[in-house]
Design an enzyme around this catalytic site. Structure first.
Site, short mmCIF file in Angstrom:
data_model
loop_
_atom_site.label_atom_id
_atom_site.label_comp_id
_atom_site.label_asym_id
_atom_site.label_seq_id
_atom_site.Cartn_x
_atom_site.Cartn_y
_atom_site.Cartn_z
N ASP A 91 42.51 56.65 14.73
CA ASP A 91 42.64 57.79 15.66
C ASP A 91 44.04 58.40 15.54
O ASP A 91 44.99 57.74 15.12
CB ASP A 91 42.37 57.36 17.12
CG ASP A 91 43.31 56.26 17.60
OD1 ASP A 91 43.50 55.26 16.87
OD2 ASP A 91 43.88 56.39 18.70
N GLU A 154 44.11 53.53 19.57
CA GLU A 154 45.49 53.08 19.72
C GLU A 154 46.31 54.11 20.49
O GLU A 154 47.19 53.77 21.27
CB GLU A 154 46.12 52.83 18.35
CG GLU A 154 47.44 52.07 18.39
CD GLU A 154 48.67 52.94 18.66
OE1 GLU A 154 49.69 52.40 19.10
OE2 GLU A 154 48.60 54.16 18.44
ZN LIG Z 1 50.15 54.43 15.54
#
Ligand SMILES: [Zn+2]
Length: 474
Positions: A91, A154
């Site tokens: 991501d 994340e």
């Molecule tokens: Zn990162």
């Protein structure tokens, strides 16, 4: 197998596919999209596509792959009881404005690939992937299993690793290519909390009533602007307040403004923003304006608020005034950032704090101290989050191997780093951050025109390949 493998040469043989795959991977806009989710794409279509892109590659290259409900995945190779984890994420943060070229174009200029996610964390993810592929293709036996674990969340809520480690085994050791080279083995604990003032109705009012006070929006940022609105009993006291404030600004060498309308004075003060992990890099507009307010003859509630803040936070960032200052060899000083100050005469006062404590700090004792002080002054303590410190001992063979590999490949010294921030590595029980940003390179993660130097992408691939090789050979 020759004893000396030339890792850079192995990487250069695959250079064009490494660059092409990095570009293709970057061209998938993998930003969290809660509005367009499905069972297979719980975080949106882009993230699901990016995850599948790598899993498909892995399958085609003969790895064992697994997709865990679109929230995480892994690419595995090798045999043995022990498992080495390489934790990456697919991501990216939204692109923002001001790009020179398409943020999802992955254009190459001046030997750099420009795209959102180039350095954080899609370029390094491809580096880790090719590293494993190279070691596999060299045909050496693996005495351990290696898993590239692919996270998807994340940048937001870490739902990926939460889900993954609920269902999959924790690697014996591992690294995350999601921060800096050489090696980060110590990360401070991070405690977020608020202190809330309970309003007390009071008949007695001062010359000046604090109507409202506002500074900052996020606990982990130093507020760069503070605004207070005060009601003065007389026009004369308003004029005087204004005068004193202008002098205060001059004395502290900061910008600001005082505007008097009828009996109301609005005070604005500009500070300097900085990340909460080192508040000394900024200038806290909230604390500074509060220092001014604490010297005025305010109403009872306003006085309580500003005096409390001034007495226990003051202008320092190490927790001396509240009695929790601490420092250790491994991870340095405790830091405290006052990210939010808010006060409303009709409601309540709130102080939002972000505390980063060294790995050997006894945080529960500090909490007790803070709670006692807060309660003794009519404030209550609310804990928002306590993320424990993360530390892997330098003497472990695992770190010694990473150090050796880094030094052989770069010729530089592999000094271990301790930081105040939290890296992705902390979701591994024995994990360190290992690259991808080389010392001296500007950190362009989350910025416009994010890029990765092609040279660094290739160099990181060689480092990870040798690291995998050395880790699995015994
Ligand atoms: Zn990162």
């Amino acid at each position: 197998m020759p004893i000396e493998i030339n890792w850079m040469e192995e990487v250069n043989k695959r250079k064009s596919s490494i660059i092409e795959d990095t570009q293709k991977f970057l061209q998938i806009k993998s930003v969290l999209d809660e509005n367009e989710t499905s069972i297979d794409a719980p975080l949106g279509v882009g993230i699901a596509k990016a995850l599948q892109f790598l899993l498909n590659k892995g399958e085609n290259d003969g790895f064992i792959v697994k997709n865990l409900n679109g929230l995480a995945g892994h690419i595995e190779y090798g045999t043995g009881k022990e498992l080495i984890g390489i934790l990456c994420h697919v991501d990216v943060v939204p692109e923002g404005d001001g790009w020179t070229s398409d943020p999802y174009g992955a254009e190459i200029r001046e030997n750099k690939i420009f795209a959102r996610g180039a350095i954080d964390d899609k370029g390094p993810t491809i580096a880790a992937y090719y590293a494993l592929k190279i070691v596999k293709e060299l045909g050496e036996p693996f005495q351990k299993r290696v898993r590239i674990i692919l996270g998807t969340d994340e940048e937001s809520n870490w739902r990926c690793v939460d889900h993954y480690f609920k269902h999959e085994e924790m690697p014996t050791m591992g690294f995350a290519p999601d921060a800096d080279f050489p090696i980060i083995n110590a990360e401070k604990g991070i405690l977020d909390f608020t202190l809330t003032q309970h309003f007390q109705a009071s008949g007695e009012q001062g010359e000046i009533v604090l109507q409202s006070f506002q500074a900052g929006r996020r606990l982990n940022m130093v507020p760069d602007m503070a605004v207070a609105i005060l009601e003065c009993k007389t026009e004369k006291s308003g004029d005087l307040l204004k005068e004193q404030f202008v002098l205060f600004l001059q004395n502290n060498n900061v910008k600001g403004k005082a505007v008097l309308r009828d009996h109301t004075v609005e005070l604005k003060l500009e500070g300097i923003s900085a990340h909460g992990m080192e508040p000394n890099n900024g200038k806290n507009a909230g604390l500074l304006l509060n220092q001014f307010l604490a010297k005025q003859h305010l109403d009872n509630n306003g006085t309580k608020f500003s005096t409390f803040v001034n007495q226990y936070l003051g202008q320092e960032t190490r927790g001396h005034t509240i009695g929790i200052a601490f420092e250790d060899q491994i991870s340095g000083e405790l830091t405290i950032n006052c990210g939010i100050l808010s006060y409303d005469r009709a409601g309540i006062g709130e102080i939002g704090l972000n505390l980063r404590y060294p790995v050997s700090h006894k945080i529960e004792e500090s909490k007790k101290k803070i709670i006692a002080i807060a309660e003794g002054n009519g404030f209550s303590y609310t804990e928002l989050d306590d993320s424990k410190p993360h530390y892997v001992d330098e003497q472990t063979p695992f770190i010694q191997i990473l150090k050796k590999v880094y030094e052989q490949q770069t010729g530089g010294k592999a000094e271990l780093l301790a930081i105040g921030g939290g890296t992705y590595a902390r979701s591994l029980t024995s994990g360190v951050a290992f690259g991808p940003l080389f010392p001296g390179r500007p950190d362009v993660a989350h910025q416009k025109d994010e890029y990765i130097e092609i040279e660094d992408l290739l160099r990181a691939t060689a480092i990870y390949a040798q690291a995998i090789y050395e880790l699995v050979k015994n």
